[in-house]
Design a protein around this motif. Structure first.
Motif, PDB file in Angstrom:
ATOM      1  N   ARG A 157       0.807  -1.220   0.000  1.00 45.72           N
ATOM      2  CA  ARG A 157       0.000   0.000   0.000  1.00 45.72           C
ATOM      3  C   ARG A 157       0.846   1.278   0.000  1.00 45.72           C
ATOM      4  O   ARG A 157       0.556   2.225  -0.726  1.00 45.72           O
ATOM      5  N   VAL A 158       1.892   1.318   0.832  1.00 46.40           N
ATOM      6  CA  VAL A 158       2.719   2.526   0.923  1.00 46.40           C
ATOM      7  C   VAL A 158       3.281   2.892  -0.443  1.00 46.40           C
ATOM      8  O   VAL A 158       3.260   4.053  -0.856  1.00 46.40           O
ATOM      9  N   TRP A 159       3.778   1.904  -1.163  1.00 46.95           N
ATOM     10  CA  TRP A 159       4.427   2.153  -2.451  1.00 46.95           C
ATOM     11  C   TRP A 159       3.404   2.505  -3.539  1.00 46.95           C
ATOM     12  O   TRP A 159       3.628   3.410  -4.331  1.00 46.95           O
ATOM     13  N   ILE A 160       2.291   1.806  -3.531  1.00 47.66           N
ATOM     14  CA  ILE A 160       1.268   2.087  -4.555  1.00 47.66           C
ATOM     15  C   ILE A 160       0.619   3.442  -4.308  1.00 47.66           C
ATOM     16  O   ILE A 160       0.373   4.212  -5.248  1.00 47.66           O
ATOM     17  N   ASP A 161       0.382   3.783  -3.044  1.00 50.77           N
ATOM     18  CA  ASP A 161      -0.190   5.104  -2.736  1.00 50.77           C
ATOM     19  C   ASP A 161       0.761   6.217  -3.172  1.00 50.77           C
ATOM     20  O   ASP A 161       0.327   7.231  -3.715  1.00 50.77           O
ATOM     21  N   GLU A 162       2.049   6.036  -2.924  1.00 51.79           N
ATOM     22  CA  GLU A 162       3.020   7.054  -3.337  1.00 51.79           C
ATOM     23  C   GLU A 162       3.018   7.217  -4.849  1.00 51.79           C
ATOM     24  O   GLU A 162       3.045   8.336  -5.374  1.00 51.79           O
ATOM     25  N   LEU A 163       2.978   6.125  -5.553  1.00 52.10           N
ATOM     26  CA  LEU A 163       2.976   6.179  -7.019  1.00 52.10           C
ATOM     27  C   LEU A 163       1.739   6.898  -7.533  1.00 52.10           C
ATOM     28  O   LEU A 163       1.824   7.800  -8.375  1.00 52.10           O
ATOM     29  N   ARG A 164       0.589   6.523  -7.014  1.00 49.10           N
ATOM     30  CA  ARG A 164      -0.664   7.115  -7.502  1.00 49.10           C
ATOM     31  C   ARG A 164      -0.772   8.596  -7.161  1.00 49.10           C
ATOM     32  O   ARG A 164      -1.327   9.377  -7.936  1.00 49.10           O
ATOM     33  N   SER A 165      -0.229   8.981  -6.023  1.00 48.45           N
ATOM     34  CA  SER A 165      -0.364  10.379  -5.606  1.00 48.45           C
ATOM     35  C   SER A 165       0.625  11.299  -6.306  1.00 48.45           C
ATOM     36  O   SER A 165       0.359  12.492  -6.485  1.00 48.45           O
ATOM     37  N   ALA A 166       1.771  10.766  -6.724  1.00 48.11           N
ATOM     38  CA  ALA A 166       2.834  11.623  -7.245  1.00 48.11           C
ATOM     39  C   ALA A 166       2.945  11.651  -8.758  1.00 48.11           C
ATOM     40  O   ALA A 166       3.524  12.586  -9.313  1.00 48.11           O
ATOM     41  N   VAL A 167       2.415  10.646  -9.428  1.00 48.56           N
ATOM     42  CA  VAL A 167       2.545  10.581 -10.887  1.00 48.56           C
ATOM     43  C   VAL A 167       1.260  11.076 -11.533  1.00 48.56           C
ATOM     44  O   VAL A 167       0.168  10.614 -11.187  1.00 48.56           O
TER      45      VAL A 167
END
Length: 691
Positions: free
Chosen positions: A672-682
């Motif tokens: 979740r941490v990694w996927i949330d970061e990806l979705r929020s920043a890209v």
């Protein structure tokens, strides 16, 4: 304005330059003008930091003219000119000048930003041998800490205890040393890096003699690796006095031992060599290197003894896409340079051969047992096994190769498997697993046993599991050990069935090798004549075929089951794995780098002999879609398979996934941490940013 994703600063990248101005023999006004011209050019190129040569404002080869009052006053005037011009310029400027303090003359680095002098760093080590006579004119800065120097009406920090840190741009933390300082056994930049500087800089005069350019490269590479930093080096160029020596103007930018950029030497025109250094990568590397922390402790924690000079850098923090001044290899496990790639392939292949030979001896095994499918991984494991036998002076007939056709085995791959086994001279047999698989499916009341074309995961794994059952029992029967075939890419993705041959074996010889490297290793074996011509021809056929598990029959259109259509291109997955495993970079940063490497058919960097079919492009939405799938598989669904990996050699410096080696993680984690970061920043796909 554009989305922050596209800016280098968002991802911890700092644009730096080594400047080579046209020098003079003591004309400080001309030197100041040349410095300002390059600083202005750097501003237009969105550069954050520019390093000039040693004494570039004063001139270096002046001999006793350094001790003339007029020359000293002219140097102060030159500094004033540069400071005044810097008010509207973006870059932090490190310029060289000879300055008087307390009755002594010092060879100094003057750090200038936005109309002010941030501090002055004196040279510590003064060469006084062969052609050098610096102690005749200059005093050493050794031991000078906590002091200041008057420059006009301003009193600014002076000493060897200074590092310079932007308050509004993490990563722009700078240390300065001068020429001989990094030829010394104890370069001041080592303490600067231990105190927190991420970018170490060297203002150098450094006259040129045969071989010295190589020595500078070696020192810059070594210091950036040893001190875990970026290293920017600028040597004096044409225009300096050639009364006794000559100058080549070498500029170098290194990061963690790797050269990012080098200037044109002996250029008649001023030059800026530019690169984006990855300060996030440097910071992450320090976290991973316990020796770096120990060195700080043994040195008495230098951060407690430095003055950290803060300054505001981004006075106009506009979000802009300024491109990327950095080569991003599409294949980070495979060097682009042919000579270095051959060296790496030689090492990788022999690591595997040596490791398997040792395990065979230690196990006192009579045979090596391997399932040979005609696919890429089993082919590579088999040729490694053949070389291991050769190294031990044992007959290749002690390798027992089994081809085990299932419901979807293609005639082409089966033929390749037989051809390869015969060409290598191993003991080859075939076991048709279909009757046993059908019986197992019947016992399970699987619909396929009643004639229904149900090709689910159970249907696939019954075949994969039976193959492994046979191999282990054959090894029991024939005094052997089972050689695993699964590679690092499959381990990262969890693209293997738990407890079967690509995950479980007596020795996992391929577990440290990513799929992209395996492809190049086989090509290297062909190119360097590791085997005979007949074997080479078969290897060429195998490495060119599409990757498929061949567990499900071909569709109505005749298309085989395609691995990459399900899990994504291995080239992308290996790219993702490298930056996750080795450097722990944020997913958005990995997407940014992948976009620069893959956004069009000409972007990134690849080996010259890469097949044209691999020179493809991926837009940002495609990259992020496959990256999200990778993150889910890597962090959430696959670790339990890696936690049970058998022994196998680490091969690549890019990392390994053994729980006893590079990678330790909980088997019940979340992505979740990694996927949330990806979705929020890209961002979503934006016009003008897609191939």
């Amino acid at each position: 304005m554009t989305h922050p994703f596209y800016t280098i600063h968002t991802h911890g990248l700092i644009r730096v330059a080594a400047a080579t101005p046209r020098a003079s023999v003591g004309d400080t006004a001309a030197n100041a003008a040349a410095t300002i011209a390059l600083a202005t050019q750097a501003d237009a190129q969105h550069i954050d930091l520019v390093v000039f040569p040693e004494l570039n404002l004063t001139s270096y080869a002046l001999d006793d003219l350094h001790l003339q009052t007029a020359q000293q006053r002219a140097t102060l005037a030159a500094i004033d000119s540069v400071v005044a011009a810097s008010v509207t310029l973006r870059p932090v400027l490190l310029v060289g000048a000879a300055l008087v303090r307390a009755g002594r003359l010092y060879n100094c680095a003057v750090v200038i930003a936005r109309g002010r002098v941030l501090g002055v760093v004196p040279k510590t080590f003064l060469p006084n041998y062969r052609e050098f006579y610096e102690k005749r004119w200059f005093a050493s800065g050794a031991g000078l800490t906590g002091l200041s120097i008057d420059l006009g009406s301003e009193s600014v920090p002076f000493g060897t205890d200074l590092i310079f840190a932007a308050s509004d741009l993490p990563g722009l933390v700078v240390h300065a040393e001068i020429c001989e300082d990094y030829w010394a056994p104890t370069p001041p930049s080592t303490a600067g890096a231990l105190a927190g500087a991420l970018i170490c800089c060297n203002l150098s005069a450094s006259n040129i003699v045969i071989g010295k350019a190589r020595e500078r490269e070696m020192l810059a590479a070594a210091q950036s690796a040893r001190a875990v930093c970026a290293y920017v080096y600028s040597a004096a160029g044409p225009g300096e006095s050639t009364t006794e020596v000559a100058w080549d103007g070498q500029g170098l930018i290194h990061e963690l031992g790797e050269q990012l950029a080098q200037s044109r030497r002996f250029a008649t025109e001023p030059d800026l060599v530019v690169a984006d250094v990855d300060c996030e990568r440097i910071a992450q590397e320090r976290l991973r290197t316990g020796t770096f922390n120990d060195a700080a402790a043994f040195a008495g924690h230098p951060e407690t003894r430095v003055r950290r000079i803060a300054f505001d850098h981004l006075t106009n923090p506009a979000v802009a896409d300024v491109g990327l001044e950095r080569v991003v290899p599409r294949f980070p496990f495979v060097p682009n340079d042919p000579a270095r790639r051959d060296e790496d392939c030689y090492e990788a292949f022999n690591i595997q051969v040596e490791a398997l030979a040792k395990r065979l001896e230690a196990a006192r095994a009579r045979t090596l047992v391997i399932g040979v499918s005609g696919g890429l991984d089993s082919t590579h494991a088999l040729i490694v096994a053949a070389k291991a036998m050769d190294r031990l002076g044992r007959p290749r007939a002690d390798i027992l190769g089994f081809t085990m056709p299932g419901f979807a085995t293609g005639e082409g791959t089966k033929a390749n498997a037989w051809a390869l086994m015969r060409a290598l001279g191993i003991t080859a047999e075939e076991i048709d697993i279909r009757p046993a698989a059908r019986r197992m499916l019947e016992d399970m009341r699987h619909p396929f046993a009643d004639g229904a074309p149900t090709y689910d995961i159970t249907f696939e794994n019954v075949q994969a599991g039976l193959r492994t059952d046979y191999l282990f029992r054959l090894a029991n029967q024939r005094g052997g050990i089972v050689v695993g075939t699964g590679d690092l890419s499959e381990m990262a993705l969890g693209w293997c069935t738990y407890g079967v041959g690509d995950q479980m074996s007596h020795y996992a010889v391929n577990a440290g090798v990513p799929k992209t490297l395996i492809q190049f290793l086989i090509r290297w074996c062909i190119r360097t004549g590791q085997y005979d011509a007949a074997t080479d021809a078969i290897l060429s056929t195998i490495v060119a075929q599409e990757i498929s598990p061949e567990l499900v029959p071909a569709g109505a259109d005749g298309a085989l089951q395609s691995t990459e259509s399900m899990i994504g291109p291995y080239a992308l997955n290996d790219f993702f794995a490298h930056y996750v495993i080795r450097y722990g970079l944020a997913p958005s940063k990995i997407a940014f780098l992948a976009w620069h490497a893959w956004r069009d058919a000409e972007s990134g960097a690849w080996p010259a002999d890469l097949p044209a079919t691999a020179r493809v492009a991926y837009d940002l939405s495609t990259i992020t879609a496959w990256l999200e799938r990778f993150l889910q598989r890597f962090f959430a669904t696959s670790q339990f398979k890696r936690s049970a990996l058998p022994n196998g050699p680490k091969v690549s410096g890019g990392g390994a996934l053994s729980p006893r080696g590079d990678w330790r993680a909980p088997s019940d984690g979340t992505a979740r941490v990694w996927i949330d970061e990806l979705r929020s920043a890209v961002p979503q796909a934006e016009p003008g940013h897609l191939a």
